[in-house]
Each structure stands twice: as C-alpha cells, then as structure tokens.
Design a protein around this motif. Structure first.
Motif, PDB file in Angstrom:
ATOM      1  N   PRO A 251       0.818  -1.220   0.000  1.00  0.00           N
ATOM      2  CA  PRO A 251       0.000   0.000   0.000  1.00  0.00           C
ATOM      3  C   PRO A 251       0.849   1.265   0.000  1.00  0.00           C
ATOM      4  O   PRO A 251       1.747   1.400   0.837  1.00  0.00           O
ATOM      5  CB  PRO A 251      -0.798  -0.104   1.311  1.00  0.00           C
TER       6      PRO A 251
ATOM      7  N   LYS B 176       2.496  -8.695   3.885  1.00  0.00           N
ATOM      8  CA  LYS B 176       3.033  -9.981   3.415  1.00  0.00           C
ATOM      9  C   LYS B 176       4.329 -10.388   4.129  1.00  0.00           C
ATOM     10  O   LYS B 176       5.226 -10.952   3.504  1.00  0.00           O
ATOM     11  CB  LYS B 176       3.254  -9.944   1.899  1.00  0.00           C
TER      12      LYS B 176
ATOM     13  N   ASN C 154       0.887  -0.664  -8.613  1.00  0.00           N
ATOM     14  CA  ASN C 154       0.555  -1.830  -7.799  1.00  0.00           C
ATOM     15  C   ASN C 154       0.288  -3.018  -8.739  1.00  0.00           C
ATOM     16  O   ASN C 154      -0.172  -2.821  -9.868  1.00  0.00           O
ATOM     17  CB  ASN C 154      -0.692  -1.514  -6.961  1.00  0.00           C
TER      18      ASN C 154
ATOM     19  N   GLY D 129      -0.456 -12.291  -1.312  1.00  0.00           N
ATOM     20  CA  GLY D 129      -1.363 -11.317  -0.695  1.00  0.00           C
ATOM     21  C   GLY D 129      -2.664 -11.298  -1.474  1.00  0.00           C
ATOM     22  O   GLY D 129      -2.805 -12.014  -2.471  1.00  0.00           O
TER      23      GLY D 129
ATOM     24  N   ASN E   6      -5.818  -8.593  -3.063  1.00  0.00           N
ATOM     25  CA  ASN E   6      -6.151  -7.196  -3.291  1.00  0.00           C
ATOM     26  C   ASN E   6      -6.775  -7.073  -4.675  1.00  0.00           C
ATOM     27  O   ASN E   6      -6.725  -8.007  -5.479  1.00  0.00           O
ATOM     28  CB  ASN E   6      -4.845  -6.379  -3.222  1.00  0.00           C
TER      29      ASN E   6
ATOM     30  N   GLU F 299      -6.467  -1.981  -1.870  1.00  0.00           N
ATOM     31  CA  GLU F 299      -5.758  -2.440  -0.664  1.00  0.00           C
ATOM     32  C   GLU F 299      -6.758  -3.012   0.336  1.00  0.00           C
ATOM     33  O   GLU F 299      -6.727  -2.719   1.527  1.00  0.00           O
ATOM     34  CB  GLU F 299      -4.932  -1.306  -0.031  1.00  0.00           C
TER      35      GLU F 299
ATOM     36  N   GLN G 124      -4.097  -6.022   8.025  1.00  0.00           N
ATOM     37  CA  GLN G 124      -4.374  -6.992   6.960  1.00  0.00           C
ATOM     38  C   GLN G 124      -5.219  -8.183   7.447  1.00  0.00           C
ATOM     39  O   GLN G 124      -4.933  -9.336   7.127  1.00  0.00           O
ATOM     40  CB  GLN G 124      -3.059  -7.495   6.329  1.00  0.00           C
TER      41      GLN G 124
HETATM   42  C1  BGC Z   1      -0.436  -5.648  -0.771  1.00  0.00           C
HETATM   43  C2  BGC Z   1      -1.059  -5.161  -2.042  1.00  0.00           C
HETATM   44  C3  BGC Z   1      -0.895  -6.204  -3.124  1.00  0.00           C
HETATM   45  C4  BGC Z   1      -1.377  -7.561  -2.645  1.00  0.00           C
HETATM   46  C5  BGC Z   1      -1.139  -8.639  -3.679  1.00  0.00           C
HETATM   47  C6  BGC Z   1      -0.959  -7.020  -0.397  1.00  0.00           C
HETATM   48  O1  BGC Z   1      -0.305  -7.495   0.736  1.00  0.00           O
HETATM   49  O2  BGC Z   1      -0.684  -4.747   0.292  1.00  0.00           O
HETATM   50  O3  BGC Z   1      -0.463  -3.957  -2.462  1.00  0.00           O
HETATM   51  O4  BGC Z   1      -1.611  -5.811  -4.252  1.00  0.00           O
HETATM   52  O5  BGC Z   1      -0.714  -7.913  -1.462  1.00  0.00           O
HETATM   53  O6  BGC Z   1       0.196  -8.750  -3.998  1.00  0.00           O
END
Ligand code: BGC
Length: 507
Positions: free
Chosen positions: A177, A193, A227, A252, A254, A295, A325
């Motif tokens: 983010p 992550k 991103n 992750g 998103n 995010e 998260q």
């Molecule tokens: C991050 C995002 C990303 C996602 C997938 C998340 O932990 O904050 O920016 O798009 O992982 O990689």
C-alpha cells in the motif's frame, strides 16, 4: 453432523468430502478426530448469508476509503486515468519486487502493429530475494535492486542504447500500500506480506530507488510506480476490453478497478491533472475515471464481521504487523499453509494425529511457515484412491509418517481452509461490483492461489453467485487469468505516462 439448508445452498463449493461415499474415503477417522474435524468445519465454513453480511461491511469500508484519507481500506489513488486503447507502443524496463523474487524485464509494446496476436515482446531475468533482505534495512534492499538493474542493463547492452540525455524509461511494480501524490511517487503506508524492512514506511520508495540508480550512473529514468493489481487490470485490458477488475489472489490479496472520479470524494474535483487527462483521452465531462488500488487486504481490521478462529488470531499476533491486513490473513496464499500447519500442530499436541508409535519427526511441522500454500493445492489435486501423492508430500516436506486417518484428515482440512479462502476472496469483488453497479465482465486474476489451486476459481465463482444472487446458466462476471501485470501492465502504464508527458510538454 447435520447441515443446515443454508449450508447446502451450493453443494459444489461446500466441502466435497461430505458428499463422497464411504467407499471413496481413504479411511474412517477415529470418533474423536471426526468430532474435531466437524468442529473445525463449522468454524471455517462461511454460509451464503454470512457472505452477504460480510459484503455489506465491505461495501461500507470501500466507500469510506473513497471519501476520506486514512480510512481502514485506503482506496489508493493511482493516477492511472484510463484503461489502455491497445495501441500503446514503446520499450520500457520494468521492475517487480515480489515476495520471493525481483524480476527485471525489457518489455516492447507493439500496439496495433502487433504481428498476429503478439502485442508485446519481453526479455526477463529473475533474481531471488535473500530472506534477510525482507527484515533488513532500506539501504540493503535498494542496493540489491539497483545492482540487479545494473546487471540487467549491462548484460542486455541497454547502456549502449540509452544515455543520460535519452534515458530508458523504468516502471516499478511495488505491491504494497502506497500513497501516490503523482504516478512517479509512492509513500509506503505499511509493509504487508511479512515484509518488515526498516526505514521505508512513510518514505517515498520511488525516491529511495532513484537515488540508488543514480549512484550507479545508469541511463534509466523511473517514471511510474504501480501496484500489481493495477498492472493486472491494465495488462488484461490491453487485449480484453471486457476487463472490469484486476485481482491478485496470491501471497497477498487485493484488487483494483476504474472508479468514476465523481465517486472519489477525497479527490479534488478541480484537479487540473484530471481535466488534462480526460481532455487527452477524449473522455466526456462527468465520465472521468481513475484506477483505484483498493488495498482491501486491510478489510475489517476492527474485527467487526469476519469470523476468526483461534488459528487466525495466532497468525495475526505473531506477524510483524498485528492488527493489520485482517482479511488478507484469512484468505491469502502466505497464510493458508500456515493456518493448516497451526491446526495440525494443535491436533498433534492433543495426541490426535501423527501417532508417536510411527517414530515421528515433528521438527519441520513445528517450524512456523514451513508449509507452503502450494501443499494444500497439491493435496487437493491428489486424485489417487490411496492418496499416495499426499502421503509422499507429508513425508518429503515434513518428514512425517502419516497413518491413513492422518492423510484423510489432511485432505479434508486442506479443503476446509481453501474453501473459506476462496469464498472470502469473492466478497471483495462482490463489494466492488455492487458499489460500482458493475453487472458483467472479466475479473483478471493473478497470483498463485488463483492460478495454481485446482478448485479456487470454481469455488470463488460459486460464492460470487451466491452473493450476487445469480440465477442464470451463465455467470455474468467471470474470473480470467490475468496477463503479465507486473511486466506488460507496468510497461503499458509507463507508455501511457510518456504519452501524457509528451502531451503536457506539447502544450
Ligand atoms: C499488498 C497489495 C498487493 C497484494 C497482492 C498485499 O499485501 O498490500 O499492495 O496488491 O498484497 O500482492
């Protein structure tokens, strides 16, 4: 265990072992273990009506993020004003800082002069990120990245082709983010992550990287930071006009989509850049758009709606950023294997699995994050009647000597955890579609869970249908495999940015 009518809503997406006949089962579980599994199944199962409740909260948090800064889901503005036309051309160097690797690519976009279906060509190198970098200092991270860029540039002769007067444009996929005041500027809000590198949060990552590239006197110029979700959406839209959302279901989780600027209340409606971009894109007044990087892995950090088990709580407490998260920790690839491991350790500690009479070595099982989510996919992929593959995996990866009951347990558990993950993943997309009034299109998905788990897409689609109450034969919103977002998508955004700069310069 009796299933409620609600749980039966969609039998296909519900744990399929309940439908398997006794004959197909690997082994009968001892009563105590069977009871335990029934309990776990209940705790992890998210019914159709619960999904709808989750989506209600989700919609609210997405809206709050669009209205004001510093909300739980940040809904980051990206300064990507449109999806590509498909005509974008140019050669861009792209960097992708993923969880395990740094990927450097030279991407050439051919636009509408594509030969056949090939709209781009790409040369790439991948470098493994040393584990120590992920919890080290900013300087070591950027030194590593700049060194690999230098290796790449020199090995491909790009230092001969470009100069400081005519530098090679660089796009950087930074999948964390970040607050972007401009497209070539990105202040890290928080690491996710499992990353925990000191000296980066609150800082402009573009500037930190630029400084290290400049120190090496490389003929490159960083022009955009994106991103991975935006990259996936843009790369897919380059060839598929039905793309509505870019989603990452991997380490992750998103998503990104194109929001109407009028819906982004926190954005200054008179911002000259929006007016300029819409003039350049020929957008009708009132129809201006902006890619939003949601995010939404941060959804429900206040713990109001998501049902969390004690295993989820433990993952959160032991993570580098407890309390952050929340949604991601229940549904993303980094955590699914760990949830599986924590359940097994709990059962082991209570003497319910991996009996000691089998001379067990449980050291690997006791090691945090020793189980990759890929293992869950492999277990669910195992179609052999005696589950030989599962037995071998448990023995090769974890040095365990499973009984038939242990194997049966692992198979059911892998399913319970993955089903919950896939059903939750549908909630974020459902919330976006409901808020935006999107009724049809393609969700361009990337990431190991989406692309490697054998049943993710089907389960995700079923859950989405339950929330959106689809009745027809054909799903109006479908998941597609995203094109290479961090390479091609990033290059397209770079090419669009160069065009925009040209336009600004030309007046
Ligand atoms: C991050 C995002 C990303 C996602 C997938 C998340 O932990 O904050 O920016 O798009 O992982 O990689």
């Amino acid at each position: 265990m009796t299933m409620s009518a609600e749980q039966r809503i969609n039998e296909e997406s519900y744990t399929s072992w309940r439908q398997r006949s006794e004959l197909e089962k690997m082994a009968d579980l001892p009563q105590e273990l069977d009871d335990e599994l029934t309990k776990l199944d209940k705790e992890f199962w998210i019914s159709g009506s619960k999904l709808k409740d989750i989506v209600k909260y989700f919609r609210k948090e997405l809206e709050e993020g669009l209205s004001k800064d510093k909300q739980n889901i940040p809904m980051n503005i990206t300064w990507v004003h449109s999806l590509p036309s498909g005509k974008e051309k140019g050669t861009i160097l792209t960097l992708d800082l993923g969880g395990t690797n740094l990927r450097v690519c030279k991407v050439t976009l051919h636009g509408d002069e594509a030969a056949g279906t090939r709209k781009h060509t790409l040369e790439q190198e991948q470098y493994t990120l040393p584990q120590s970098l992920k919890t080290g200092e900013a300087d070591s991270l950027w030194t590593f990245v700049a060194e690999k860029v230098e290796d790449f540039v020199k090995s491909k002769g790009l230092d001969q082709e470009y100069s400081s007067d005519k530098p090679m444009p660089v796009g950087f996929t930074f999948s964390y983010p970040a607050t972007q005041g401009r497209i070539d500027h990105a202040i890290l809000q928080t690491w996710t992550k499992g990353f925990d590198i000191k000296g980066v949060e609150g800082e402009d990552v573009a500037q930190q990287l630029r400084k290290h590239l400049e120190a090496r006197e490389l003929p490159v110029e960083l022009i955009c930071v994106i991103n991975d979700t935006v990259g996936a959406m843009v790369a897919s839209a380059y060839t598929d006009p039905e793309t509505i959302i870019g989603g990452i279901f991997g380490t992750g989780c998103n998503a990104a989509y194109m929001a109407h600027t009028s819906a982004i209340k926190k954005l200054d409606a008179n911002d000259q850049r929006i007016t300029d971009a819409s003039r350049h894109n020929g957008t009708a007044a009132g129809d201006e758009k902006m890619a939003i990087n949601c995010e939404y892995g941060a959804f429900d950090n206040a713990h109001r709606i998501l049902p969390r088990t004690k295993f989820d709580e433990q993952i959160d407490t032991e993570s580098p950023r407890p309390g952050e998260q929340t949604f991601e920790k229940l549904s993303a690839g980094l955590y699914l294997g760990e949830i599986f491991r924590l359940v097994l350790v709990d059962l082991l500690d209570r003497g319910l699995v991996f009996p000691s009479s089998q001379t067990q070595n449980t050291t690997a099982l006791k090691q945090p994050y020793s189980i990759d989510t890929g293992l869950l996919s492999q277990i669910e992929d195992d179609e052999s009647p005696s589950l030989t593959q599962t037995r071998n995996l448990l023995s090769d990866i974890l040095s365990l000597q499973p009984t038939d009951a242990d194997i049966e347990l692992c198979r059911r558990l892998a399913e319970i955890i993955a089903v919950r993950g896939a059903r939750l993943c549908a909630c974020g997309v459902a919330a976006i579609c409901l808020n935006e009034g999107i009724q049809a299109g393609h969700v361009a998905a990337d990431g190991s869970v989406a692309n490697k788990h054998p049943k993710f897409k089907k389960r995700w689609a079923s859950a989405l249908g339950e929330v959106l109450e689809w009745r027809g034969e054909v799903d109006p919103i479908t998941i597609t495999s995203a094109e290479d977002g961090s390479g091609v998508g990033c290059a397209i955004i770079g090419a669009m940015e160069l065009e925009r700069r040209g336009m600004v310069r030309d007046g």
